[in-house]
Design a protein around this motif. Structure first.
Motif, PDB file in Angstrom:
ATOM      1  N   GLU A  15       4.334  -1.610  -7.364  1.00 60.72           N
ATOM      2  CA  GLU A  15       3.003  -1.250  -6.899  1.00 60.72           C
ATOM      3  C   GLU A  15       1.987  -1.900  -7.822  1.00 60.72           C
ATOM      4  N   LYS A  18      -2.281  -1.747  -8.702  1.00 61.62           N
ATOM      5  CA  LYS A  18      -3.502  -0.964  -8.524  1.00 61.62           C
ATOM      6  C   LYS A  18      -4.682  -1.809  -8.964  1.00 61.62           C
ATOM      7  N   ARG A  22      -7.687   0.762  -4.847  1.00 62.81           N
ATOM      8  CA  ARG A  22      -6.679   0.208  -3.929  1.00 62.81           C
ATOM      9  C   ARG A  22      -5.308   0.148  -4.605  1.00 62.81           C
ATOM     10  N   THR A  23      -4.285   0.627  -3.898  1.00 61.23           N
ATOM     11  CA  THR A  23      -2.904   0.534  -4.355  1.00 61.23           C
ATOM     12  C   THR A  23      -2.109  -0.211  -3.295  1.00 61.23           C
ATOM     13  N   GLU A  24      -1.358  -1.194  -3.724  1.00 55.31           N
ATOM     14  CA  GLU A  24      -0.485  -1.935  -2.809  1.00 55.31           C
ATOM     15  C   GLU A  24       0.957  -1.778  -3.267  1.00 55.31           C
ATOM     16  N   ALA A  72       4.947  -3.322  -2.819  1.00 55.63           N
ATOM     17  CA  ALA A  72       5.771  -4.461  -2.398  1.00 55.63           C
ATOM     18  C   ALA A  72       7.222  -4.030  -2.501  1.00 55.63           C
TER      19      ALA A  72
END
Length: 84
Positions: free
Chosen positions: A14, A16, A20-22, A24
């Motif tokens: 992840e 940050k 926003r947190t993404e 993968a």
């Protein structure tokens, strides 16, 4: 995901940036056909669609764009012998 659709999770990350947190995920598939059919079945799953809808209603949009990439090892990678 694993038992119904054959997802084999190799690793997850992840990132940050501000609010926003993404996430993968690196998934392993026996071949491209298995990946294609597994993802198609997962995305068409009524239970997953309901979970996504309920989560969105309670917490806002959590799953935006899904990017699907097929990675192929290259001979010059330090870990190429591990991936073959």
């Amino acid at each position: 995901m694993r038992t119904r659709y054959g997802f084999q999770i190799v690793a997850m990350w992840e990132t940050k940036s501000g609010d926003r947190t993404e996430f993968a995920y690196l998934l392993e598939w026996p071949d491209e056909a298995a990946k294609t059919s597994g993802w198609a079945a997962f995305m068409a799953d009524a239970e997953w669609a309901e979970i996504k809808r309920a989560t969105h209603a309670e917490h806002g949009l959590m799953v935006g764009q899904i990017e699907d990439l097929l990675l192929a090892p290259v001979d010059y990678s330090p870990s190429s012998s591990l991936l073959r």
